[in-house]
Design a protein around this motif. Structure first.
Motif, PDB file in Angstrom:
ATOM      1  N   LYS A 600       0.828  -1.210   0.000  1.00  0.00           N
ATOM      2  CA  LYS A 600       0.000   0.000   0.000  1.00  0.00           C
ATOM      3  C   LYS A 600       0.860   1.255   0.000  1.00  0.00           C
ATOM      4  CE  LYS A 600      -4.109  -2.124   2.068  1.00  0.00           C
ATOM      5  NZ  LYS A 600      -5.093  -2.107   3.172  1.00  0.00           N
ATOM      6  N   LYS A 601       1.454   1.590   1.127  1.00  0.00           N
ATOM      7  CA  LYS A 601       2.213   2.841   1.238  1.00  0.00           C
ATOM      8  C   LYS A 601       3.718   2.624   1.350  1.00  0.00           C
ATOM      9  CE  LYS A 601      -1.361   5.586   1.153  1.00  0.00           C
ATOM     10  NZ  LYS A 601      -1.579   6.523   0.022  1.00  0.00           N
ATOM     11  N   VAL A 625      10.142   5.461  -9.335  1.00  0.00           N
ATOM     12  CA  VAL A 625      10.871   5.517  -8.062  1.00  0.00           C
ATOM     13  C   VAL A 625      12.314   5.115  -8.327  1.00  0.00           C
ATOM     14  CG1 VAL A 625      11.158   4.490  -5.761  1.00  0.00           C
ATOM     15  CG2 VAL A 625       8.859   5.016  -6.603  1.00  0.00           C
ATOM     16  N   GLU A 626      13.254   5.818  -7.679  1.00  0.00           N
ATOM     17  CA  GLU A 626      14.662   5.418  -7.717  1.00  0.00           C
ATOM     18  C   GLU A 626      15.278   5.743  -6.356  1.00  0.00           C
ATOM     19  OE1 GLU A 626      18.861   6.269 -10.124  1.00  0.00           O
ATOM     20  OE2 GLU A 626      16.950   6.963 -10.946  1.00  0.00           O
ATOM     21  N   LYS A 627      15.953   4.766  -5.726  1.00  0.00           N
ATOM     22  CA  LYS A 627      16.508   4.982  -4.389  1.00  0.00           C
ATOM     23  C   LYS A 627      17.691   4.051  -4.166  1.00  0.00           C
ATOM     24  CE  LYS A 627      15.194   5.187   0.507  1.00  0.00           C
ATOM     25  NZ  LYS A 627      15.527   6.618   0.662  1.00  0.00           N
ATOM     26  N   THR A 628      18.758   4.580  -3.560  1.00  0.00           N
ATOM     27  CA  THR A 628      19.918   3.782  -3.169  1.00  0.00           C
ATOM     28  C   THR A 628      19.786   3.418  -1.696  1.00  0.00           C
ATOM     29  OG1 THR A 628      21.289   4.918  -4.811  1.00  0.00           O
ATOM     30  CG2 THR A 628      22.432   3.743  -3.040  1.00  0.00           C
ATOM     31  N   ILE A 637       6.390   4.600  -0.433  1.00  0.00           N
ATOM     32  CA  ILE A 637       5.963   4.822  -1.815  1.00  0.00           C
ATOM     33  C   ILE A 637       4.580   5.453  -1.814  1.00  0.00           C
ATOM     34  CG2 ILE A 637       7.320   2.969  -2.881  1.00  0.00           C
ATOM     35  CD1 ILE A 637       4.905   1.178  -2.660  1.00  0.00           C
ATOM     36  N   ASP A 638       4.325   6.244  -2.822  1.00  0.00           N
ATOM     37  CA  ASP A 638       3.012   6.872  -2.985  1.00  0.00           C
ATOM     38  C   ASP A 638       2.658   6.776  -4.465  1.00  0.00           C
ATOM     39  OD1 ASP A 638       0.661   8.204  -2.701  1.00  0.00           O
ATOM     40  OD2 ASP A 638       1.576  10.207  -2.522  1.00  0.00           O
ATOM     41  N   LEU A 639       2.121   5.631  -4.835  1.00  0.00           N
ATOM     42  CA  LEU A 639       1.862   5.340  -6.237  1.00  0.00           C
ATOM     43  C   LEU A 639       0.410   4.940  -6.440  1.00  0.00           C
ATOM     44  CD1 LEU A 639       5.033   3.157  -6.979  1.00  0.00           C
ATOM     45  CD2 LEU A 639       4.657   5.528  -7.685  1.00  0.00           C
ATOM     46  N   THR A 654      21.407  -8.200 -11.107  1.00  0.00           N
ATOM     47  CA  THR A 654      20.086  -7.570 -11.141  1.00  0.00           C
ATOM     48  C   THR A 654      19.005  -8.607 -10.866  1.00  0.00           C
ATOM     49  OG1 THR A 654      20.833  -5.991 -12.805  1.00  0.00           O
ATOM     50  CG2 THR A 654      18.450  -6.277 -12.572  1.00  0.00           C
ATOM     51  N   VAL A 655      17.999  -8.172 -10.128  1.00  0.00           N
ATOM     52  CA  VAL A 655      16.797  -8.984  -9.974  1.00  0.00           C
ATOM     53  C   VAL A 655      15.593  -8.092 -10.214  1.00  0.00           C
ATOM     54  CG1 VAL A 655      16.553  -8.586  -7.498  1.00  0.00           C
ATOM     55  CG2 VAL A 655      15.579 -10.643  -8.501  1.00  0.00           C
ATOM     56  N   VAL A 656      14.555  -8.651 -10.813  1.00  0.00           N
ATOM     57  CA  VAL A 656      13.320  -7.913 -11.067  1.00  0.00           C
ATOM     58  C   VAL A 656      12.191  -8.601 -10.322  1.00  0.00           C
ATOM     59  CG1 VAL A 656      11.662  -7.159 -12.803  1.00  0.00           C
ATOM     60  CG2 VAL A 656      14.107  -7.115 -13.319  1.00  0.00           C
ATOM     61  N   LYS A 657      11.446  -7.829  -9.567  1.00  0.00           N
ATOM     62  CA  LYS A 657      10.288  -8.339  -8.833  1.00  0.00           C
ATOM     63  C   LYS A 657       9.032  -7.606  -9.295  1.00  0.00           C
ATOM     64  CE  LYS A 657      12.380 -10.939  -5.549  1.00  0.00           C
ATOM     65  NZ  LYS A 657      12.050 -12.329  -5.198  1.00  0.00           N
ATOM     66  N   LYS A 658       7.948  -8.331  -9.388  1.00  0.00           N
ATOM     67  CA  LYS A 658       6.663  -7.732  -9.750  1.00  0.00           C
ATOM     68  C   LYS A 658       5.940  -7.327  -8.463  1.00  0.00           C
ATOM     69  CE  LYS A 658       4.837  -9.818 -13.127  1.00  0.00           C
ATOM     70  NZ  LYS A 658       4.174 -10.891 -13.902  1.00  0.00           N
ATOM     71  N   ILE A 659       5.390  -6.107  -8.445  1.00  0.00           N
ATOM     72  CA  ILE A 659       4.697  -5.597  -7.259  1.00  0.00           C
ATOM     73  C   ILE A 659       3.278  -5.196  -7.643  1.00  0.00           C
ATOM     74  CG2 ILE A 659       4.782  -3.984  -5.315  1.00  0.00           C
ATOM     75  CD1 ILE A 659       7.591  -3.234  -6.166  1.00  0.00           C
ATOM     76  N   LEU A 660       2.343  -5.503  -6.765  1.00  0.00           N
ATOM     77  CA  LEU A 660       0.972  -5.023  -6.913  1.00  0.00           C
ATOM     78  C   LEU A 660       0.728  -3.962  -5.851  1.00  0.00           C
ATOM     79  CD1 LEU A 660      -1.887  -5.166  -8.098  1.00  0.00           C
ATOM     80  CD2 LEU A 660      -2.378  -6.987  -6.452  1.00  0.00           C
ATOM     81  N   ILE A 661       0.400  -2.749  -6.284  1.00  0.00           N
ATOM     82  CA  ILE A 661       0.080  -1.649  -5.369  1.00  0.00           C
ATOM     83  C   ILE A 661      -1.436  -1.549  -5.275  1.00  0.00           C
ATOM     84  CG2 ILE A 661       0.339   0.795  -4.844  1.00  0.00           C
ATOM     85  CD1 ILE A 661       2.958  -0.728  -4.801  1.00  0.00           C
ATOM     86  N   GLU A 662      -1.954  -1.661  -4.040  1.00  0.00           N
ATOM     87  CA  GLU A 662      -3.406  -1.605  -3.845  1.00  0.00           C
ATOM     88  C   GLU A 662      -3.879  -0.170  -3.652  1.00  0.00           C
ATOM     89  OE1 GLU A 662      -3.908  -4.207  -0.505  1.00  0.00           O
ATOM     90  OE2 GLU A 662      -4.323  -5.925  -1.813  1.00  0.00           O
TER      91      GLU A 662
END
Length: 662
Positions: A600-601, A625-628, A637-639, A654-662
């Protein structure tokens, strides 16, 4: 006197034969034509009429001509229909048309075959071999001709070649084209409501039509369903006929039930029940076809060839996932030992050339044709969850292998999508559309651009309508990005296919930016495709696909085996020496976690102690979003709600993950 008598009889017999020949040539005419039907041309027909009933049409041929005033096809043939084996009915009528025509034509032709005009059609004595494509219209052996239009100018040259003086307009009374052109008793034509299968003036024997009625919804093995046969009026004596369900692989072993119908005298219908056999065989989904057997001469078929899909409940489930729910590492590459050895230590142009030397080797690689692609896709793009289906790339869902698009109607169908479009590649219709199998192939090389027409490494099973929407556009932020609401599970696949084509063929390249969709030999957008290659890593579905295509073409897509290879040729690692043992970009198995998901947030990243960077992208590839960070970290996050991809980089991995934002 006797000799004179025989001489006289001989002369009379010769005259009789001449007259019979004349009358047989002249007793068949074009009776009705419907060349244009509303919305979709799926009710086109042409009707002939003979002076005598039950007249055999052996030795006759229908030839359709373009009425174009200029050009290579002007006044020349575009379609021939052989009439051998056909016979007119008791009214002297023979109907030829689309499957939706009622009563059912004696000869079925594909939808949208008859051109709308100004064009013409001739009835000839001869065969189809007498009229190869683009044969100039002629009066030689011509029996009858009709030149027609749908509110067009007269095709005067064609009229002259066919010896007719009047052109008839199907749309003269109705702009919606709901009427047909019909012959009158005086030999001229008029336009009025269609009368297929009947005399235009309403005379003659009136048939008692029979209709097949059944529920055509999909059936499962083991289901039972009724089929009813109904006549228009009560029969005056018992009417007995048969029907069949056989169609291709669907045979009498696949069902039980009575296929002999008797409608009792004084009645008008009879119902029989069919039960589908529930076996343990994986035969794939099938289609049964309800088809009349022979019926008496005073009856006709108001419909026929009714199709019902039978879903096979026996199918194979693969151990790996679909592109929408991907798995990694279950399917291994079948590349031969040493296949990529020549790439070691190379960089830049030398690396790209070395890749081409492998995948376009004229001594090894096989060029298959476009017809073979159908069979290839049924295996290469098979849905891992159901072996009777293919996986549709852009729309991210399965569809039965049965639903391949055979006609111009693509709704609910799948077809062959060229990722590097035909017009952009310069190989439109470059190979045969007739499949000839894995053992028949042509040698090829990097300059053989026509082979791209049938190169399975960039052709995917796709929803027909979505394929049309993609058209020949570039990919990327300003190009094609897929259907709204899908998850972009295809984007890396597309990128790696484009990379393959840009190396496999000398005439092709991938470039930055969105370029005009008429540009031949270039496709964009490179920057987007490099990003997609990273965000959507090569998975087991792609690897299985690569392995299967290798069995046909004897080459592989190296960007599936080694996705990071693209960065050494076009991306951030250009100029660096390639080494396969350093090429992996995926470290999913190292225990990196991203939670909660759905989020969520905020999200938390764990499993890393080194300095790392996270980049989050939306489904169209825009970075949001980009963050070190270092070590376990919570990121606010606010998406907006939706699907996102988190790309985490650490120590050149590198790894890629899929995210679901509710």
């Amino acid at each position: 006197m006797l000799s004179k008598f025989f001489l006289k009889m001989k002369n009379t017999f010769t005259l009789l034969i001449s007259l019979l020949t004349y009358f047989s040539y002249g007793q068949v005419v074009i009776n009705e034509l419907d060349c244009d039907t509303p919305s979709t041309d799926d009710k086109e027909f042409i009707e002939l009429k003979s002076t005598t009933p039950l007249f055999p049409l052996d030795g006759y041929v229908l030839v359709f001509f373009n009425g174009n005033p200029t050009g290579s096809t002007a006044n020349s043939s575009y379609l021939t229909i052989n009439l051998n084996g056909l016979t007119t009915d008791v009214n002297g009528i023979i109907l030829i048309g689309n499957t939706l025509i009622s009563p059912v034509p004696e000869k079925i032709i594909s939808d949208n075959l008859i051109q709308n005009g100004p064009d013409g059609v001739g009835l000839y004595l001869g065969s189809t071999s007498d009229f190869p494509l683009n044969t100039l219209a002629t009066k030689v052996n011509l029996i009858d001709a009709l030149v027609y239009d749908t509110i067009d100018i007269d095709a005067t040259v064609l009229m002259g070649l066919l010896g007719v003086t009047t052109q008839y307009d199907e749309g003269q009374n109705n702009l919606q084209m709901t009427q047909s052109i019909q012959r009158k008793n005086d030999g001229t034509y008029e336009t009025k409501a269609p009368t297929p299968g009947a005399n235009n003036d309403g005379s003659g024997i009136i048939f008692n039509g029979i209709t097949i009625t059944t529920n055509t919804a999909d059936k499962n093995e083991g289901d039972s369903f009724p089929i009813t046969f109904t006549t228009q009026t009560n029969v005056t004596s018992d009417l007995t006929f048969s029907f069949s369900l056989n169609n291709s692989t669907f045979t009498t072993a696949d069902f039980t039930g009575n296929t002999i119908i008797t409608i009792p005298s004084g009645s008008k219908s009879f119902t029989t029940t069919i039960t589908l056999t529930d076996d343990i065989l994986d035969e794939g989904d099938e289609v049964l076809k309800i088809r009349f057997g022979t019926i008496p001469a005073t009856y006709n078929r108001l419909n026929d060839n009714i199709l019902v899909r039978v879903i096979d409940n026996d199918y194979v489930v693969a151990p790996y996932g679909t592109p929408l729910n991907p798995t990694y590492g279950i399917v291994s590459s079948t590349s031969p030992t040493g296949y990529y050895d020549a790439l070691e230590g190379l960089s830049g142009a030398a690396l790209k050339q070395a890749v081409q030397n492998i995948i376009a080797d004229p001594a090894v690689v096989h060029a298959q044709n476009y017809g073979d692609i159908i069979d290839i896709l049924k295996k290469a793009d098979q849905n891992p969850k159901n072996s009777n289906q293919v996986w549709l790339m852009y729309v991210e869902k399965p569809r039965s292998k049965l639903d391949f698009q055979e006609t111009g109607i693509n709704t609910g169908k799948w077809n062959r999508e060229h990722i590097y479009p035909q017009s952009r590649g310069g190989y439109t219709d470059g190979t045969s559309s007739t499949a000839d199998g894995i053992n028949i192939w042509l040698p090829t090389n990097a300059d053989d651009i026509l082979a791209g027409h049938g190169d399975a490494h960039h052709i995917r099973a796709e929803d027909g309508a979505e394929n049309s929407l993609r058209n020949n556009n570039d990919y990327g932020l300003t190009g094609y990005n897929g259907p709204v609401g899908t998850m972009g599970s295809w984007k890396g696949d597309v990128a790696r296919s484009v990379f393959y084509m840009a190396v496999r063929y000398n005439a092709l390249s991938v470039v930055n930016g969105d370029i005009p969709d008429t540009t031949v030999g270039q496709l964009g957008d490179l920057a987007s495709l490099l990003l997609w290659n990273s965000l959507d890593p090569s998975d087991d579905f792609e690897m299985n696909r690569n392995n299967y295509i290798y069995t046909w073409q004897v080459n592989r897509n190296p960007f599936i085996d080694y996705p990071d290879l693209a960065n050494y040729i076009w991306g951030a690692k250009v100029g660096q020496a390639w080494h396969s043992n350093l090429s992996t970009t995926n470290f999913i198995n190292l225990g990196i976690n991203l939670y909660p998901n759905p989020a969520k947030k905020s999200i938390t990243i764990s499993g890393l102690n080194e300095k790392a960077k996270i980049e989050i992208y939306n489904t169209i590839g825009a970075k949001v979003v980009e963050k070190t960070f270092t070590g376990e970290t919570k990121i606010d996050i606010d998406l907006p709600s939706g699907i996102y991809f988190a790309k985490i980089n650490s120590e050149d991995k590198t790894v890629v993950k899929k995210i679901l934002i509710e």
